[in-house]
Design an enzyme around this catalytic site. Sequence first.
Site, mmCIF file in Angstrom:
data_model
loop_
_atom_site.group_PDB
_atom_site.id
_atom_site.type_symbol
_atom_site.label_atom_id
_atom_site.label_comp_id
_atom_site.label_asym_id
_atom_site.label_seq_id
_atom_site.Cartn_x
_atom_site.Cartn_y
_atom_site.Cartn_z
ATOM 1 N N GLY A 235 27.760 -11.970 -2.983
ATOM 2 C CA GLY A 235 26.430 -12.422 -2.592
ATOM 3 C C GLY A 235 25.343 -11.370 -2.530
ATOM 4 O O GLY A 235 24.161 -11.707 -2.408
ATOM 5 N N PRO A 271 32.162 -9.219 -5.165
ATOM 6 C CA PRO A 271 30.833 -9.101 -5.775
ATOM 7 C C PRO A 271 30.836 -9.572 -7.230
ATOM 8 O O PRO A 271 31.773 -9.314 -7.977
ATOM 9 C CB PRO A 271 30.558 -7.592 -5.706
ATOM 10 N N GLY A 272 29.810 -10.299 -7.600
ATOM 11 C CA GLY A 272 29.642 -10.704 -8.989
ATOM 12 C C GLY A 272 28.344 -10.109 -9.501
ATOM 13 O O GLY A 272 28.295 -9.079 -10.174
ATOM 14 N N ARG A 309 18.759 -19.190 -15.772
ATOM 15 C CA ARG A 309 18.303 -18.886 -14.404
ATOM 16 C C ARG A 309 16.836 -19.243 -14.145
ATOM 17 O O ARG A 309 16.532 -19.837 -13.112
ATOM 18 C CB ARG A 309 18.569 -17.416 -14.039
ATOM 19 N N TYR A 313 16.770 -22.089 -11.287
ATOM 20 C CA TYR A 313 16.416 -21.608 -9.945
ATOM 21 C C TYR A 313 14.955 -21.177 -9.843
ATOM 22 O O TYR A 313 14.552 -20.631 -8.820
ATOM 23 C CB TYR A 313 17.258 -20.376 -9.570
ATOM 24 N N CYS A 343 13.675 -28.449 -26.446
ATOM 25 C CA CYS A 343 12.755 -29.545 -26.150
ATOM 26 C C CYS A 343 12.811 -29.943 -24.681
ATOM 27 O O CYS A 343 13.329 -31.009 -24.330
ATOM 28 C CB CYS A 343 13.063 -30.724 -27.056
ATOM 29 N N GLU A 344 12.328 -29.081 -23.836
ATOM 30 C CA GLU A 344 12.218 -29.309 -22.398
ATOM 31 C C GLU A 344 11.041 -28.478 -21.905
ATOM 32 O O GLU A 344 10.935 -27.304 -22.258
ATOM 33 C CB GLU A 344 13.462 -28.786 -21.648
ATOM 34 N N TYR A 371 25.254 -14.310 -14.568
ATOM 35 C CA TYR A 371 24.837 -15.711 -14.673
ATOM 36 C C TYR A 371 23.876 -15.917 -15.847
ATOM 37 O O TYR A 371 22.974 -16.736 -15.789
ATOM 38 C CB TYR A 371 24.240 -16.207 -13.345
HETATM 39 C C1 LIG Z 1 29.959 -16.975 -6.922
HETATM 40 C C2 LIG Z 1 30.889 -16.439 -5.906
HETATM 41 C C3 LIG Z 1 30.945 -15.067 -5.640
HETATM 42 C C4 LIG Z 1 30.021 -14.068 -6.306
HETATM 43 O O1 LIG Z 1 28.732 -14.176 -5.833
HETATM 44 P P1 LIG Z 1 27.617 -13.091 -6.308
HETATM 45 O O2 LIG Z 1 26.385 -13.569 -5.678
HETATM 46 O O3 LIG Z 1 27.583 -13.129 -7.785
HETATM 47 O O4 LIG Z 1 28.071 -11.763 -5.797
HETATM 48 C C5 LIG Z 1 31.875 -14.611 -4.735
HETATM 49 N N1 LIG Z 1 32.725 -15.472 -4.093
HETATM 50 C C6 LIG Z 1 32.693 -16.798 -4.323
HETATM 51 C C7 LIG Z 1 33.643 -17.677 -3.589
HETATM 52 C C8 LIG Z 1 31.779 -17.326 -5.225
HETATM 53 O O5 LIG Z 1 31.745 -18.641 -5.431
#
Ligand SMILES: *Cc1c(COP(=O)(O)O)cnc(C)c1O
Length: 421
Positions: A235, A271-272, A309, A313, A343-344, A371
């Site tokens: 997150g 972390p993603g 994105r 969002y 086409c949007e 993402y």
């Molecule tokens: C999407 C997700 C993440 C990664 O979130 P980021 O905002 O990309 O760091 C971590 N844990 C879970 C369970 C998720 O669904």
Amino acid sequence: MNNIEPWNCEGVSARELAERFGTPTYIYSLQTLKARWFAYKNALNALPHLICYAVKANSNLALLTVLAKLGAGFDVVSGGELQRVLRAGGQAQHSVFSGVGKQPWEMQLALSAGIHSFNVESAAELRQLEQVAQSMRLIAPISLRVNPDVDAQTHPYIATGLKENKFGIPMEDALPLYLEAARSPHLRIRGIDCHIGSQLLSLSPFTEALEKILGLIDQLAAAGISLGHLNIGGGLGVAYRPEEIAPSPEEYIAQLQPLLQHRSLTLLCEPGRSLIADAGTLLTRVILLKPGQHKNFAVVDAAMNDLLRPTLYGAWMSIQEAEPSSPTTLAESKVWDIVGPVCETGDFLGKDRQLSLHSDSLLVVTQAGAYGMSMSSNYNTRCRSAEVLVDRGQCHLIRRRESLDDLLATESALPESFHVA
Ligand SMILES: *Cc1c(COP(=O)(O)O)cnc(C)c1O
């Protein structure tokens, strides 16, 4: 005229990348990815820990292989993601399985692969997992994903830690469910987890969630249940806008660390975005310019199907000219909406951007590693972009551009004899 430096990725210019690989193409910098990885790794140095990269942020096999070689574990949300991780050389023993709707075949896959733990999100899932484990004569390692009911102060579509969200188990239901799990010979309690949302730019929601969960951990201990790990989810945000400031992994971990003193818990995190966003750039080319009385549109060859994105969002992403304009290109600085050919009306990458564009300009959408490609689609029968990993001047094509044959491969024509009655 403006005087920007030509954009490059580890010494390879946008022009060269566009000529070799075409556009639109996602370009990744290996050194940036490494730097982000080591920012987390060094921050966690003093704690027993496991970093589980959230695969859904960007699931390209080559990038997963890089992370596996760096020592990452993985957070997967489907059987498909788990299979990617295994094919990329990642270890199930260092991976966790999240998601609100795991199916029996996915549970079986993860159990036989030897997953570190299932992040269980409901009582129904716990019971189903127990049955699957029993039928396989195995013991399922579990963590309960609790929902700490904190406001992550992020976009409502990516807030996950509020009572009204579909994710996790309410705090007050966790203790009885842990007691139920403790009684089962087919479940082994490994830890607890939470994930309160994505793109958090403030650290206080993380602290708030952690404090609530530590309170629950104490309650569990009093009831005779001790945990091996605490998983704080992912997150951490990225500063997409120039005026935004994102906390670093160092600041993030430093904020949480004091709360974890004198507890023998392994800290897991997922972390993603904060690992992969900065490493990726979407390279796109102007198809044509459509200046007008009310709006100037630059139609580019990347669209919402390549990068969702902004559409989904309302996300703001930095868009820059990849090359300084020269007097021969006759670029004129104007305020442009950068839009795709889909086409949007919602198909835009950015609005109201002051840019010097000509009819063939190359543009870069930076911080697009998370993402971006992973949310891409074939809407409007558009073939998906190529992806290139750059390592100190050397380019590796890590996904070739999709062809129309690839795109149509799963569809079948009706038999010659078919009549529409
Ligand atoms: C999407 C997700 C993440 C990664 O979130 P980021 O905002 O990309 O760091 C971590 N844990 C879970 C369970 C998720 O669904």
